[in-house]
Design a protein around this motif. Structure first.
Motif, short mmCIF file in Angstrom:
data_model
loop_
_atom_site.label_atom_id
_atom_site.label_comp_id
_atom_site.label_asym_id
_atom_site.label_seq_id
_atom_site.Cartn_x
_atom_site.Cartn_y
_atom_site.Cartn_z
N GLY A 43 1.00 -1.38 0.00
CA GLY A 43 0.10 -0.04 0.03
C GLY A 43 0.95 1.36 0.08
O GLY A 43 1.99 1.28 0.50
N LYS A 44 0.30 2.27 -0.62
CA LYS A 44 1.32 3.46 -0.85
C LYS A 44 1.80 4.08 0.58
O LYS A 44 2.80 4.54 0.43
CB LYS A 44 0.49 4.54 -1.89
N TRP A 45 0.98 4.01 1.50
CA TRP A 45 0.98 4.81 2.80
C TRP A 45 1.34 4.08 4.00
O TRP A 45 1.94 4.87 4.94
CB TRP A 45 -0.15 5.50 2.99
N LYS A 46 1.41 2.76 3.70
CA LYS A 46 1.76 1.89 5.08
C LYS A 46 3.22 2.25 5.51
O LYS A 46 3.45 2.47 6.91
CB LYS A 46 1.49 0.58 4.84
N VAL A 47 4.10 2.23 4.86
CA VAL A 47 5.58 2.46 5.13
C VAL A 47 5.56 3.74 5.63
O VAL A 47 6.37 3.94 6.59
CB VAL A 47 6.38 2.19 4.21
N LEU A 48 5.13 4.69 4.88
CA LEU A 48 5.21 6.37 5.74
C LEU A 48 4.58 6.37 6.94
O LEU A 48 5.04 7.17 7.84
CB LEU A 48 4.93 7.26 4.44
N ILE A 49 3.33 5.58 7.19
CA ILE A 49 2.83 5.48 8.20
C ILE A 49 3.79 4.97 9.55
O ILE A 49 3.85 5.57 10.44
CB ILE A 49 1.45 4.84 8.37
N LEU A 50 4.26 3.97 9.26
CA LEU A 50 5.24 3.32 9.88
C LEU A 50 6.45 4.21 10.37
O LEU A 50 7.01 4.14 11.53
CB LEU A 50 5.83 2.11 9.48
N TRP A 51 7.05 5.16 9.35
CA TRP A 51 8.12 5.81 9.71
C TRP A 51 7.71 7.11 10.42
O TRP A 51 8.17 7.43 11.46
CB TRP A 51 8.64 6.29 8.14
N ALA A 52 6.51 7.56 10.20
CA ALA A 52 6.08 8.54 11.08
C ALA A 52 5.87 8.12 12.69
O ALA A 52 6.27 8.86 13.68
CB ALA A 52 4.89 9.14 10.82
N LEU A 53 5.22 7.13 12.85
CA LEU A 53 4.91 6.50 13.99
C LEU A 53 5.98 6.28 14.71
O LEU A 53 6.14 5.90 16.13
CB LEU A 53 3.71 5.39 14.17
N LYS B 265 12.36 -1.75 12.36
CA LYS B 265 14.03 -2.02 12.27
C LYS B 265 14.22 -2.94 11.04
O LYS B 265 15.43 -2.84 10.43
CB LYS B 265 14.21 -2.85 13.64
N ALA B 266 13.24 -3.82 10.81
CA ALA B 266 13.47 -4.82 9.36
C ALA B 266 13.58 -3.78 8.13
O ALA B 266 14.44 -4.04 7.26
CB ALA B 266 12.48 -5.68 9.47
N LEU B 267 12.78 -2.89 8.28
CA LEU B 267 12.72 -1.88 7.19
C LEU B 267 13.95 -0.82 6.83
O LEU B 267 14.24 -0.37 5.93
CB LEU B 267 11.57 -1.01 6.85
N ALA B 268 14.64 -0.74 8.06
CA ALA B 268 15.74 0.24 7.76
C ALA B 268 16.68 -0.09 6.95
O ALA B 268 17.04 0.91 6.35
CB ALA B 268 16.30 0.40 9.47
N PRO B 269 17.21 -1.21 6.66
CA PRO B 269 18.10 -1.29 5.65
C PRO B 269 17.66 -1.11 4.13
O PRO B 269 18.51 -0.64 3.46
CB PRO B 269 18.67 -2.83 5.76
N LEU B 270 16.47 -1.43 4.24
CA LEU B 270 15.84 -1.07 2.80
C LEU B 270 15.64 0.40 2.73
O LEU B 270 16.03 1.22 1.53
CB LEU B 270 14.41 -1.62 2.61
N GLY B 271 15.37 1.26 3.56
CA GLY B 271 15.69 2.74 3.63
C GLY B 271 17.04 3.35 3.28
O GLY B 271 17.11 3.98 2.53
N ALA B 272 17.86 2.55 3.86
CA ALA B 272 19.24 2.84 3.82
C ALA B 272 19.90 2.71 2.16
O ALA B 272 20.42 3.52 1.65
CB ALA B 272 20.32 2.12 4.77
N LEU C 262 3.15 2.76 17.55
CA LEU C 262 3.51 1.30 16.94
C LEU C 262 3.65 0.31 18.22
O LEU C 262 3.83 0.78 19.26
CB LEU C 262 4.98 1.56 16.63
N THR C 263 3.19 -0.94 17.83
CA THR C 263 3.04 -2.05 18.93
C THR C 263 4.67 -2.57 18.74
O THR C 263 5.58 -2.14 18.03
CB THR C 263 2.41 -3.33 18.33
N ALA C 264 5.07 -3.56 19.82
CA ALA C 264 6.32 -4.07 19.60
C ALA C 264 6.62 -4.72 18.37
O ALA C 264 7.83 -4.65 17.69
CB ALA C 264 6.40 -5.08 20.58
N ARG C 265 5.54 -5.22 17.65
CA ARG C 265 5.63 -5.78 16.22
C ARG C 265 6.03 -4.87 15.27
O ARG C 265 6.83 -4.96 14.39
CB ARG C 265 4.36 -6.55 15.98
N GLY C 266 5.37 -3.43 15.51
CA GLY C 266 5.43 -2.45 14.55
C GLY C 266 6.78 -2.07 14.71
O GLY C 266 7.83 -1.81 13.57
N VAL C 267 7.41 -1.96 15.97
CA VAL C 267 9.06 -1.52 16.35
C VAL C 267 9.74 -2.52 15.44
O VAL C 267 10.68 -1.93 14.81
CB VAL C 267 9.30 -1.22 17.60
N ALA C 268 9.62 -3.69 15.46
CA ALA C 268 10.65 -4.76 14.84
C ALA C 268 10.22 -4.70 13.44
O ALA C 268 11.36 -4.88 12.75
CB ALA C 268 10.02 -6.02 15.45
#
Length: 129
Positions: A23-33, A93-100, A84-90
């Motif tokens: 979805g277009k916005w989910k990753v950006l929602i995760l980034w903001a939260l 963290k998993a998306l951080a290398p993709l962002g880099a 974010l829940t603990a699952r959202g935080v995890a």
């Protein structure tokens, strides 16, 4: 995970993860939260271009998957906050290398990265054919 949106089994873990963050916005929602909890209106202002309907739907899906927590307060007027829940935080963290990777190879990888069109025959990643 909360709800399965696709019939049949997943092929691999990436397939399952992409179903959650698709979805277009989910990753950006995760980034903001990841920065802090947000009320709905503030989150919408943080993500220019998202409609109220789409943001609400994407938040509901992330909540159903256990990624986002929705907290209702008994204030007057009523107040709802998303975090974010603990699952959202995890997941973040998993998306951080993709962002880099995106920062290095797309944002900083080419002086014309933002000017390349889909039909241009230009390598976006240095060394790619």
């Amino acid at each position: 995970m909360g709800t399965a949106r696709r019939p049949g089994a997943y092929i691999c873990g990436i397939d399952a993860a992409m179903d959650v963050i698709g979805g277009k916005w989910k990753v950006l929602i995760l980034w903001a939260l990841a920065e802090r909890p947000y009320r709905f209106g503030a989150l919408r202002r943080e993500l220019p271009g998202v409609t109220e309907k789409v943001l609400a739907a994407q938040l509901r899906e992330l909540e159903a998957d256990g990624i986002v927590h929705r907290e209702e307060y008994d204030d007057v007027p009523p107040r709802v906050e998303y975090s974010l829940t603990a699952r959202g935080v995890a997941l973040n963290k998993a998306l951080a290398p993709l962002g880099a990777w995106g920062k290095e190879n797309v944002l900083n990888g080419s002086p014309a990265a933002g000017q390349v069109r889909e039909d241009d025959h230009v390598a976006l990643v240095t060394g790619a054919a």
